[in-house]
Design a protein around this motif. Sequence first.
Motif, PDB file in Angstrom:
ATOM      1  N   PHE A  74      -3.694  -3.980  -1.791  1.00  0.00           N
ATOM      2  CA  PHE A  74      -3.348  -4.634  -0.524  1.00  0.00           C
ATOM      3  C   PHE A  74      -4.474  -4.417   0.483  1.00  0.00           C
ATOM      4  N   GLN A 132      -4.703  -4.296   4.704  1.00  0.00           N
ATOM      5  CA  GLN A 132      -4.024  -4.349   5.999  1.00  0.00           C
ATOM      6  C   GLN A 132      -5.095  -4.437   7.087  1.00  0.00           C
ATOM      7  N   GLN A 178      -2.022  -6.038  11.730  1.00  0.00           N
ATOM      8  CA  GLN A 178      -1.314  -7.004  10.892  1.00  0.00           C
ATOM      9  C   GLN A 178      -0.495  -6.310   9.807  1.00  0.00           C
ATOM     10  N   SER A 179       0.389  -7.081   9.185  1.00  0.00           N
ATOM     11  CA  SER A 179       1.136  -6.605   8.016  1.00  0.00           C
ATOM     12  C   SER A 179       0.210  -6.593   6.809  1.00  0.00           C
ATOM     13  N   PRO A 180       0.509  -5.766   5.828  1.00  0.00           N
ATOM     14  CA  PRO A 180      -0.314  -5.763   4.606  1.00  0.00           C
ATOM     15  C   PRO A 180      -0.262  -7.117   3.901  1.00  0.00           C
ATOM     16  N   LEU A 232      -0.979  -8.805   0.018  1.00  0.00           N
ATOM     17  CA  LEU A 232      -1.224  -8.547  -1.400  1.00  0.00           C
ATOM     18  C   LEU A 232      -2.516  -9.236  -1.821  1.00  0.00           C
ATOM     19  N   TYR A 255      -5.152  -0.495   0.329  1.00  0.00           N
ATOM     20  CA  TYR A 255      -4.219   0.408  -0.341  1.00  0.00           C
ATOM     21  C   TYR A 255      -4.029  -0.022  -1.792  1.00  0.00           C
ATOM     22  N   GLN A 305      -1.359   0.598  -5.037  1.00  0.00           N
ATOM     23  CA  GLN A 305       0.058   0.928  -5.194  1.00  0.00           C
ATOM     24  C   GLN A 305       0.431   0.820  -6.656  1.00  0.00           C
ATOM     25  N   VAL A 338       3.402   0.234  -9.325  1.00  0.00           N
ATOM     26  CA  VAL A 338       4.755  -0.299  -9.447  1.00  0.00           C
ATOM     27  C   VAL A 338       5.222  -0.114 -10.891  1.00  0.00           C
ATOM     28  N   TYR A 398       9.747   4.073 -10.507  1.00  0.00           N
ATOM     29  CA  TYR A 398      10.295   4.476  -9.213  1.00  0.00           C
ATOM     30  C   TYR A 398      10.246   6.002  -9.086  1.00  0.00           C
ATOM     31  N   PRO A 399       9.963   6.504  -7.890  1.00  0.00           N
ATOM     32  CA  PRO A 399       9.678   5.742  -6.669  1.00  0.00           C
ATOM     33  C   PRO A 399       8.282   5.125  -6.692  1.00  0.00           C
ATOM     34  N   LEU A 400       8.179   3.912  -6.179  1.00  0.00           N
ATOM     35  CA  LEU A 400       6.886   3.269  -6.062  1.00  0.00           C
ATOM     36  C   LEU A 400       6.053   4.056  -5.049  1.00  0.00           C
ATOM     37  N   PHE A 455       2.121   4.519  -2.905  1.00  0.00           N
ATOM     38  CA  PHE A 455       0.850   3.977  -2.430  1.00  0.00           C
ATOM     39  C   PHE A 455      -0.203   5.076  -2.384  1.00  0.00           C
ATOM     40  N   SER A 485      -3.423   6.664  -0.174  1.00  0.00           N
ATOM     41  CA  SER A 485      -3.466   6.981   1.258  1.00  0.00           C
ATOM     42  C   SER A 485      -4.291   5.984   2.066  1.00  0.00           C
TER      43      SER A 485
END
Lengths: 112, 113
Positions: A41, A43, A47-49, A51, A92, A94, A96, A99-101, A103, A105
């Motif tokens: 991602f 960011q 703004q929002s991240p 993909l 970032y 991440q 997937v 779980y838990p997913l 990220f 740092s």
Amino acid sequence: DIVMTQGALPNPVPSGESASITCRSSKSLVYKDGKTYLNWFLQRPGQSPQLLTYWTSTRASGVSERFSGSGSGTYFTLKISRVRAEDAGVYYCQQVREYPLTFGSGTKLEIK
Amino acid sequence: EVQLVESGGGLVKPGSSLKLSCVASGFTFSSYGMHWIRQAPKKGLEWIALIYYDSSNKYYADSVKGRFTISRDNSKNTLYLEMNSLRSEDTAMYYCANAFTDWGQGVMVTVSS
């Protein structure tokens, strides 16, 4: 939990140069279907991240070909070719895979 | 055009509750798993919850398990996050996301006395 560790960049990166960001996972991200479940991602400030890539190397819709993801198992790289001012922000990785997913740092990219 | 619009944030005291909403449009909401992700001020991203498209499965981060509940109403194209026993460390911008492809603009939650 799977720990994601990102490398730093030698900021600022001159416009037009390439930049590579590394990401390591504490466990293999290969699932039984053979796919490797690693997202990248961006960011941008305020703004929002967004993909960029999924399954390690598949670019998301509308993402420039200048962004390319690679890697396997537990080591991954996002390469940004011919960086532009609009590429500035925090990147970032991440996982997937399970779980838990989780990220990484984040890795800040500044453009000169 | 896909839109995800969060609401319900604000300033609350430690120990209190809050319920966030995320209204979706521009895609078939009932076909997608939905996530909540948060970002503390000046910090990185933290995934906190997922709900399957049909609510059959829910997953949580350890940091919120037992205190937060994710839910959805497919008839209203709306995702929820019910937050109980709020702590100062829950202070963050909360985002909803559709399989991480699309993100809302976020809603701020501040927990402070």
